[in-house]
Design an enzyme around this catalytic site. Structure first.
Site, mmCIF file in Angstrom:
data_model
loop_
_atom_site.group_PDB
_atom_site.id
_atom_site.type_symbol
_atom_site.label_atom_id
_atom_site.label_comp_id
_atom_site.label_asym_id
_atom_site.label_seq_id
_atom_site.Cartn_x
_atom_site.Cartn_y
_atom_site.Cartn_z
ATOM 1 C CG ASP A 117 -1.960 -1.094 1.126
ATOM 2 O OD1 ASP A 117 -2.334 -1.439 -0.006
ATOM 3 O OD2 ASP A 117 -2.364 -1.616 2.181
ATOM 4 N N GLY A 118 1.965 1.182 0.735
ATOM 5 C CA GLY A 118 2.886 2.313 0.822
ATOM 6 C C GLY A 118 3.440 2.674 -0.548
ATOM 7 C CG ASN B 187 -4.159 5.805 3.730
ATOM 8 O OD1 ASN B 187 -5.142 5.364 3.144
ATOM 9 N ND2 ASN B 187 -3.056 5.098 3.904
ATOM 10 C CD GLU B 188 -2.920 8.269 7.496
ATOM 11 O OE1 GLU B 188 -1.928 8.469 6.747
ATOM 12 O OE2 GLU B 188 -3.371 7.147 7.686
ATOM 13 C CG ASP C 246 0.754 10.119 22.004
ATOM 14 O OD1 ASP C 246 1.151 10.788 22.980
ATOM 15 O OD2 ASP C 246 0.912 8.883 21.912
ATOM 16 C CB THR D 241 -8.970 0.176 6.422
ATOM 17 O OG1 THR D 241 -8.577 0.839 5.220
ATOM 18 C CG2 THR D 241 -10.437 -0.213 6.331
ATOM 19 C CB ALA D 242 -4.535 3.299 7.018
ATOM 20 C CE1 TYR D 243 -1.302 5.741 14.352
ATOM 21 C CE2 TYR D 243 -0.458 7.577 13.055
ATOM 22 C CZ TYR D 243 -0.507 6.859 14.243
ATOM 23 O OH TYR D 243 0.254 7.267 15.304
ATOM 24 C CG ASN D 244 -9.613 6.139 11.466
ATOM 25 O OD1 ASN D 244 -9.918 7.027 12.241
ATOM 26 N ND2 ASN D 244 -10.471 5.196 11.093
HETATM 27 P P1 NAP Z 1 3.656 0.938 6.704
HETATM 28 O O1 NAP Z 1 4.324 1.138 8.001
HETATM 29 O O2 NAP Z 1 4.026 -0.218 5.872
HETATM 30 O O3 NAP Z 1 2.050 0.938 6.919
HETATM 31 C C1 NAP Z 1 1.442 0.257 7.964
HETATM 32 C C2 NAP Z 1 0.415 -0.691 7.419
HETATM 33 O O4 NAP Z 1 -0.715 0.043 6.921
HETATM 34 C C3 NAP Z 1 0.904 -1.564 6.253
HETATM 35 O O5 NAP Z 1 0.515 -2.901 6.484
HETATM 36 C C4 NAP Z 1 0.172 -0.976 5.057
HETATM 37 O O6 NAP Z 1 -0.051 -1.944 4.030
HETATM 38 C C5 NAP Z 1 -1.131 -0.565 5.712
HETATM 39 N N1 NAP Z 1 -1.985 0.393 4.998
HETATM 40 C C6 NAP Z 1 -1.654 1.527 4.329
HETATM 41 N N2 NAP Z 1 -2.757 2.125 3.846
HETATM 42 C C7 NAP Z 1 -3.815 1.362 4.223
HETATM 43 C C8 NAP Z 1 -5.221 1.463 4.050
HETATM 44 N N3 NAP Z 1 -5.778 2.482 3.396
HETATM 45 N N4 NAP Z 1 -6.017 0.512 4.602
HETATM 46 C C9 NAP Z 1 -5.481 -0.506 5.303
HETATM 47 N N5 NAP Z 1 -4.160 -0.649 5.503
HETATM 48 C C10 NAP Z 1 -3.339 0.270 4.967
HETATM 49 O O7 NAP Z 1 3.819 2.307 5.874
HETATM 50 P P2 NAP Z 1 3.310 2.593 4.396
HETATM 51 O O8 NAP Z 1 3.142 1.311 3.673
HETATM 52 O O9 NAP Z 1 4.184 3.665 3.860
HETATM 53 O O10 NAP Z 1 1.843 3.191 4.626
HETATM 54 C C11 NAP Z 1 1.623 4.463 5.142
HETATM 55 C C12 NAP Z 1 0.431 4.364 6.033
HETATM 56 O O11 NAP Z 1 0.765 3.652 7.219
HETATM 57 C C13 NAP Z 1 -0.070 5.677 6.564
HETATM 58 O O12 NAP Z 1 -0.899 6.330 5.650
HETATM 59 C C14 NAP Z 1 -0.766 5.266 7.846
HETATM 60 O O13 NAP Z 1 -2.155 5.071 7.628
HETATM 61 C C15 NAP Z 1 -0.177 3.918 8.195
HETATM 62 N N6 NAP Z 1 0.386 3.946 9.545
HETATM 63 C C16 NAP Z 1 -0.180 3.184 10.493
HETATM 64 C C17 NAP Z 1 0.265 3.216 11.803
HETATM 65 C C18 NAP Z 1 -0.433 2.374 12.802
HETATM 66 O O14 NAP Z 1 -1.327 1.612 12.403
HETATM 67 N N7 NAP Z 1 -0.118 2.474 14.062
HETATM 68 C C19 NAP Z 1 1.323 4.042 12.152
HETATM 69 C C20 NAP Z 1 1.901 4.812 11.155
HETATM 70 C C21 NAP Z 1 1.429 4.776 9.841
HETATM 71 P P3 NAP Z 1 1.197 -2.626 3.215
HETATM 72 O O15 NAP Z 1 1.700 -3.673 4.125
HETATM 73 O O16 NAP Z 1 0.571 -3.192 1.976
HETATM 74 O O17 NAP Z 1 2.178 -1.515 2.947
HETATM 75 MN MN MN Z 2 4.056 -0.597 3.711
#
Ligand code: NAP
Ligand code: MN
Length: 292
Positions: free
Chosen positions: A50-51, A125-126, A154, A165-168
């Site tokens: 996704d990233g 995403n956000e 925070d 579905t992501a960080y949210n």
């Molecule tokens: P990453 O650290 O690999 O992302 C964390 C996870 O979020 C990965 O498994 C990624 O999928 C998944 N993801 C991204 N967009 C999504 C979506 N719309 N719905 C469901 N899962 C999603 O970093 P990244 O791949 O560069 O992605 C950036 C995103 O990471 C940010 O937009 C943020 O939403 C998310 N994030 C999450 C957290 C948390 O959950 N605590 C913290 C920081 C950032 P893949 O494995 O396919 O990459």
């Molecule tokens: Mn990723």
């Protein structure tokens, strides 16, 4: 002029292999394949997780061309194609036959305002606003110019339904069907005491005609961290961050069988429990038989 396909890929061996396979197959049917968008590009293929898709969309500046994602990453929530030959063949066949749908995703448009500097950006995403060096963030939140709260904790996540579905979701926010146009504000570890009190759960606003404004209150230093789709930006003296629904969208190509909630189930809940899978299959077969 040949039809053009642009391929963006991360650097994993498997991704590069898939890129070569795609290039050969598309060239064999007389397409031109490039790494960057050309005037005649009609599709962008993103290979990775996704990233990688988020990165490609930002790097290519949100073009008005559909994307399709081949998953060689971990989750692959955006992905439509698995990295194997039969999936790739199915994708190419469907593409040529135009047997697909276009899923338009809403984007956030945000203005970062401070010290005369002004930057406009987009998020799929956000947007996350958080404290510098793990300090507590104090953020005044306004919706359509009305004061809502002073958040302490925070940070705040302002998410699209796509980002729900992501960080949210990890921060306790709700999963939102991406056909709904909303902005969801989710607190990350809000403090809720007599000293600082703010909402402890998400609030959801209609995206159309809403403007969310975040104005940091600086206590120990004047930095705030902004994270847009996982990409961190650090600015001094930010006065305000304004967020609204963008006019432009990003398009995803969906092959037959895409259903939002089915995707949520498959990516979030499904374990390899064959009994559960059987129950779902029976349920769906019954539904289909009842419709017939
Ligand atoms: P990453 O650290 O690999 O992302 C964390 C996870 O979020 C990965 O498994 C990624 O999928 C998944 N993801 C991204 N967009 C999504 C979506 N719309 N719905 C469901 N899962 C999603 O970093 P990244 O791949 O560069 O992605 C950036 C995103 O990471 C940010 O937009 C943020 O939403 C998310 N994030 C999450 C957290 C948390 O959950 N605590 C913290 C920081 C950032 P893949 O494995 O396919 O990459
Ligand atoms: Mn990723």
């Amino acid at each position: 002029m040949k039809r053009n396909i642009t391929i963006r890929s991360n650097n994993l061996d498997i991704s590069l292999k898939i890129k070569n396979i795609l290039r050969e197959k598309f060239e064999a049917i007389d397409f031109q394949v490039t790494d960057n968008i050309q005037e005649n590009t009609e599709l962008v293929i993103s290979i990775g997780g996704d990233g990688s898709f988020l990165k490609a969309a930002h790097e290519l500046d949100f073009p008005d061309i559909p994307f399709i994602c081949v998953n060689t990453g971990h989750l692959g929530f955006f992905a439509e194609v698995l990295p194997n030959e039969s999936e790739i063949d199915f994708f190419i066949e469907s593409y040529i036959k135009k047997d697909y749908k276009i899923n338009s995703l809403d984007l956030l448009e945000l203005d970062v305002i401070g010290d005369g500097k002004f930057k406009t950006d987009y998020a799929i995403n956000e947007l996350v606003v958080r404290g510098n060096k793990s300090r507590t963030a104090h953020l005044n939140l306004y919706v359509n110019k009305d004061y809502m709260e002073t958040f302490s904790g925070d940070g705040l996540i302002i998410s699209t339904s796509t980002g729900s579905t992501a960080y949210n979701y990890s921060a306790g926010g709700s999963i939102v069907d991406n056909r709904l146009q909303i902005m969801q504000i989710t607190p990350i570890s809000p403090i809720s005491t007599n000293a600082f009190r703010s909402f402890t759960s998400s609030i959801i606003l209609p995206a159309r005609n809403s403007e969310i404004s975040v104005m940091p209150e600086y206590k120990s230093d004047n930095f705030i961290i902004i994270v847009i789709d996982g990409e961190e930006l650090k600015y001094e003296n930010i006065i305000e961050i304004k967020t609204r629904l963008a006019e432009k969208k990003i398009k995803l190509l969906r092959l037959s069988g895409y259903e939002f909630w089915d995707r949520v189930y498959m990516k979030f809940l499904k374990t390899f429990d064959y009994k559960e899978l059987e129950k779902r299959t029976i349920y769906r077969d019954n539904l289909i038989n009842n419709i017939k």
